[in-house]
Design a protein around this motif. Structure first.
Motif, PDB file in Angstrom:
ATOM      1  N   TRP A  52      45.674  62.247 167.260  1.00 33.14           N
ATOM      2  CA  TRP A  52      46.686  61.547 168.032  1.00 33.14           C
ATOM      3  C   TRP A  52      45.981  60.900 169.216  1.00 33.14           C
ATOM      4  O   TRP A  52      45.257  61.578 169.956  1.00 33.14           O
ATOM      5  N   ILE A  53      46.184  59.605 169.394  1.00 29.78           N
ATOM      6  CA  ILE A  53      45.456  58.829 170.397  1.00 29.78           C
ATOM      7  C   ILE A  53      46.450  58.171 171.347  1.00 29.78           C
ATOM      8  O   ILE A  53      47.472  57.624 170.917  1.00 29.78           O
ATOM      9  N   ASP A  54      46.128  58.204 172.633  1.00 38.09           N
ATOM     10  CA  ASP A  54      46.953  57.588 173.666  1.00 38.09           C
ATOM     11  C   ASP A  54      46.971  56.072 173.451  1.00 38.09           C
ATOM     12  O   ASP A  54      45.949  55.398 173.573  1.00 38.09           O
ATOM     13  N   ALA A  55      48.135  55.527 173.109  1.00 42.04           N
ATOM     14  CA  ALA A  55      48.253  54.100 172.783  1.00 42.04           C
ATOM     15  C   ALA A  55      47.926  53.198 173.973  1.00 42.04           C
ATOM     16  O   ALA A  55      47.341  52.127 173.799  1.00 42.04           O
ATOM     17  N   GLU A  56      48.279  53.618 175.187  1.00 43.45           N
ATOM     18  CA  GLU A  56      47.970  52.796 176.368  1.00 43.45           C
ATOM     19  C   GLU A  56      46.468  52.696 176.604  1.00 43.45           C
ATOM     20  O   GLU A  56      45.975  51.672 177.066  1.00 43.45           O
ATOM     21  N   LYS A  57      45.750  53.743 176.262  1.00 39.72           N
ATOM     22  CA  LYS A  57      44.288  53.695 176.410  1.00 39.72           C
ATOM     23  C   LYS A  57      43.671  52.773 175.357  1.00 39.72           C
ATOM     24  O   LYS A  57      42.654  52.151 175.605  1.00 39.72           O
ATOM     25  N   VAL A  58      44.316  52.674 174.205  1.00 38.15           N
ATOM     26  CA  VAL A  58      43.876  51.707 173.195  1.00 38.15           C
ATOM     27  C   VAL A  58      44.050  50.296 173.740  1.00 38.15           C
ATOM     28  O   VAL A  58      43.164  49.451 173.606  1.00 38.15           O
ATOM     29  N   VAL A  59      45.193  50.038 174.377  1.00 42.95           N
ATOM     30  CA  VAL A  59      45.429  48.730 174.992  1.00 42.95           C
ATOM     31  C   VAL A  59      44.334  48.444 176.016  1.00 42.95           C
ATOM     32  O   VAL A  59      43.784  47.338 176.074  1.00 42.95           O
ATOM     33  N   GLN A 105      52.805  46.860 169.919  1.00 48.58           N
ATOM     34  CA  GLN A 105      54.017  47.678 169.939  1.00 48.58           C
ATOM     35  C   GLN A 105      54.798  47.565 168.623  1.00 48.58           C
ATOM     36  O   GLN A 105      55.333  48.568 168.139  1.00 48.58           O
ATOM     37  N   GLU A 106      54.829  46.376 168.049  1.00 49.49           N
ATOM     38  CA  GLU A 106      55.488  46.196 166.742  1.00 49.49           C
ATOM     39  C   GLU A 106      54.781  47.037 165.683  1.00 49.49           C
ATOM     40  O   GLU A 106      55.438  47.629 164.823  1.00 49.49           O
ATOM     41  N   MET A 107      53.443  47.082 165.733  1.00 46.41           N
ATOM     42  CA  MET A 107      52.685  47.904 164.784  1.00 46.41           C
ATOM     43  C   MET A 107      53.059  49.373 164.958  1.00 46.41           C
ATOM     44  O   MET A 107      53.312  50.073 163.974  1.00 46.41           O
ATOM     45  N   LEU A 108      53.124  49.840 166.207  1.00 45.43           N
ATOM     46  CA  LEU A 108      53.482  51.240 166.460  1.00 45.43           C
ATOM     47  C   LEU A 108      54.878  51.553 165.927  1.00 45.43           C
ATOM     48  O   LEU A 108      55.093  52.610 165.313  1.00 45.43           O
ATOM     49  N   LYS A 109      55.819  50.641 166.146  1.00 45.64           N
ATOM     50  CA  LYS A 109      57.186  50.839 165.650  1.00 45.64           C
ATOM     51  C   LYS A 109      57.215  50.888 164.125  1.00 45.64           C
ATOM     52  O   LYS A 109      57.923  51.701 163.534  1.00 45.64           O
ATOM     53  N   ALA A 110      56.451  50.021 163.487  1.00 47.01           N
ATOM     54  CA  ALA A 110      56.455  49.937 162.023  1.00 47.01           C
ATOM     55  C   ALA A 110      55.903  51.197 161.371  1.00 47.01           C
ATOM     56  O   ALA A 110      56.349  51.579 160.286  1.00 47.01           O
ATOM     57  N   VAL A 111      54.947  51.856 161.997  1.00 50.44           N
ATOM     58  CA  VAL A 111      54.325  53.028 161.367  1.00 50.44           C
ATOM     59  C   VAL A 111      54.952  54.346 161.811  1.00 50.44           C
ATOM     60  O   VAL A 111      54.626  55.398 161.262  1.00 50.44           O
ATOM     61  N   GLU A 112      55.862  54.285 162.774  1.00 53.13           N
ATOM     62  CA  GLU A 112      56.474  55.537 163.239  1.00 53.13           C
ATOM     63  C   GLU A 112      57.219  56.241 162.112  1.00 53.13           C
ATOM     64  O   GLU A 112      57.139  57.472 161.986  1.00 53.13           O
ATOM     65  N   LYS A 113      57.914  55.493 161.270  1.00 55.84           N
ATOM     66  CA  LYS A 113      58.679  56.125 160.187  1.00 55.84           C
ATOM     67  C   LYS A 113      57.781  56.849 159.187  1.00 55.84           C
ATOM     68  O   LYS A 113      58.238  57.702 158.443  1.00 55.84           O
ATOM     69  N   TYR A 114      56.490  56.527 159.171  1.00 59.29           N
ATOM     70  CA  TYR A 114      55.523  57.189 158.290  1.00 59.29           C
ATOM     71  C   TYR A 114      54.771  58.313 159.001  1.00 59.29           C
ATOM     72  O   TYR A 114      53.889  58.934 158.418  1.00 59.29           O
ATOM     73  N   GLY A 115      55.106  58.547 160.266  1.00 56.99           N
ATOM     74  CA  GLY A 115      54.464  59.617 161.012  1.00 56.99           C
ATOM     75  C   GLY A 115      53.146  59.241 161.657  1.00 56.99           C
ATOM     76  O   GLY A 115      52.391  60.116 162.074  1.00 56.99           O
ATOM     77  N   TYR A 116      52.869  57.933 161.765  1.00 60.40           N
ATOM     78  CA  TYR A 116      51.590  57.498 162.340  1.00 60.40           C
ATOM     79  C   TYR A 116      51.706  56.995 163.776  1.00 60.40           C
ATOM     80  O   TYR A 116      50.734  56.488 164.321  1.00 60.40           O
ATOM     81  N   LYS A 174      56.141  59.608 172.928  1.00 63.17           N
ATOM     82  CA  LYS A 174      54.965  60.156 173.613  1.00 63.17           C
ATOM     83  C   LYS A 174      53.880  59.099 173.844  1.00 63.17           C
ATOM     84  O   LYS A 174      52.873  59.373 174.476  1.00 63.17           O
ATOM     85  N   GLY A 175      54.068  57.896 173.270  1.00 64.34           N
ATOM     86  CA  GLY A 175      53.076  56.828 173.431  1.00 64.34           C
ATOM     87  C   GLY A 175      51.782  57.123 172.683  1.00 64.34           C
ATOM     88  O   GLY A 175      50.691  56.832 173.182  1.00 64.34           O
ATOM     89  N   LEU A 176      51.897  57.647 171.459  1.00 65.30           N
ATOM     90  CA  LEU A 176      50.719  58.032 170.681  1.00 65.30           C
ATOM     91  C   LEU A 176      50.654  57.296 169.350  1.00 65.30           C
ATOM     92  O   LEU A 176      51.686  56.946 168.764  1.00 65.30           O
ATOM     93  N   ILE A 177      49.444  57.091 168.878  1.00 69.52           N
ATOM     94  CA  ILE A 177      49.206  56.559 167.539  1.00 69.52           C
ATOM     95  C   ILE A 177      48.280  57.536 166.829  1.00 69.52           C
ATOM     96  O   ILE A 177      47.375  58.104 167.447  1.00 69.52           O
ATOM     97  N   LYS A 178      48.544  57.777 165.549  1.00 70.48           N
ATOM     98  CA  LYS A 178      47.720  58.708 164.778  1.00 70.48           C
ATOM     99  C   LYS A 178      46.781  57.910 163.873  1.00 70.48           C
ATOM    100  O   LYS A 178      47.197  56.934 163.246  1.00 70.48           O
ATOM    101  N   ALA A 179      45.545  58.341 163.836  1.00 71.52           N
ATOM    102  CA  ALA A 179      44.543  57.674 163.007  1.00 71.52           C
ATOM    103  C   ALA A 179      43.637  58.724 162.371  1.00 71.52           C
ATOM    104  O   ALA A 179      43.567  59.863 162.831  1.00 71.52           O
ATOM    105  N   HIS A 180      42.956  58.303 161.326  1.00 71.93           N
ATOM    106  CA  HIS A 180      42.000  59.197 160.673  1.00 71.93           C
ATOM    107  C   HIS A 180      40.590  58.615 160.767  1.00 71.93           C
ATOM    108  O   HIS A 180      40.426  57.417 160.965  1.00 71.93           O
ATOM    109  N   VAL A 181      39.631  59.500 160.599  1.00 71.35           N
ATOM    110  CA  VAL A 181      38.236  59.063 160.580  1.00 71.35           C
ATOM    111  C   VAL A 181      37.977  58.480 159.193  1.00 71.35           C
ATOM    112  O   VAL A 181      38.138  59.170 158.179  1.00 71.35           O
ATOM    113  N   LYS A 182      37.625  57.217 159.166  1.00 72.49           N
ATOM    114  CA  LYS A 182      37.357  56.527 157.912  1.00 72.49           C
ATOM    115  C   LYS A 182      35.906  56.778 157.495  1.00 72.49           C
ATOM    116  O   LYS A 182      34.994  56.613 158.288  1.00 72.49           O
ATOM    117  N   ALA A 183      35.771  57.213 156.275  1.00 72.89           N
ATOM    118  CA  ALA A 183      34.432  57.535 155.755  1.00 72.89           C
ATOM    119  C   ALA A 183      33.645  56.289 155.441  1.00 72.89           C
ATOM    120  O   ALA A 183      34.151  55.246 155.212  1.00 72.89           O
TER     121      ALA A 183
END
Length: 102
Positions: A54-61, A77-88, A93-102
């Motif tokens: 979970w990553i602080d979205a404002e720090k990404v900005v 913000q539109e991207m964050l809204k679009a992925v919220e329904k998928y749990g990302y 809380k102003g967070l975005i979830k990401a994974h480490v890409k191999a």
């Protein structure tokens, strides 16, 4: 978007016009665990799933260099809204979830 995690405090946001993906990538010679990077550890916490954070979205900005760009911030913000329904994102809380890409 790619959150590029290098050694020490090295952290950057690449591909910042791609609002359809958000991944963490370990740079060549970067840490095995992104939490070993001080800058990353200061803006993220481990999520429930292994390899996800979970990553602080404002720090990404802030990393984007687009703090004063309302168009870019609106698309982000539109991207964050679009992925919220998928749990990302968690807008409350102003967070975005990401994974480490191999």
């Amino acid at each position: 978007m790619i959150l590029l995690c290098g050694q020490g405090q090295s952290l950057s946001l690449d591909d910042d016009e791609n609002f359809k993906a958000f991944d963490i990538v370990i740079a060549e010679n970067g840490p095995v665990d992104p939490m070993e990077n001080g800058a990353f550890a200061g803006m993220a916490e481990a999520a429930e799933e292994p390899g996800h954070y979970w990553i602080d979205a404002e720090k990404v900005v802030g990393l984007s260099g687009r703090v004063d760009d309302p168009v870019w911030k609106g698309k982000f913000q539109e991207m964050l809204k679009a992925v919220e329904k998928y749990g990302y994102s968690d807008l409350s809380k102003g967070l975005i979830k990401a994974h480490v890409k191999a």
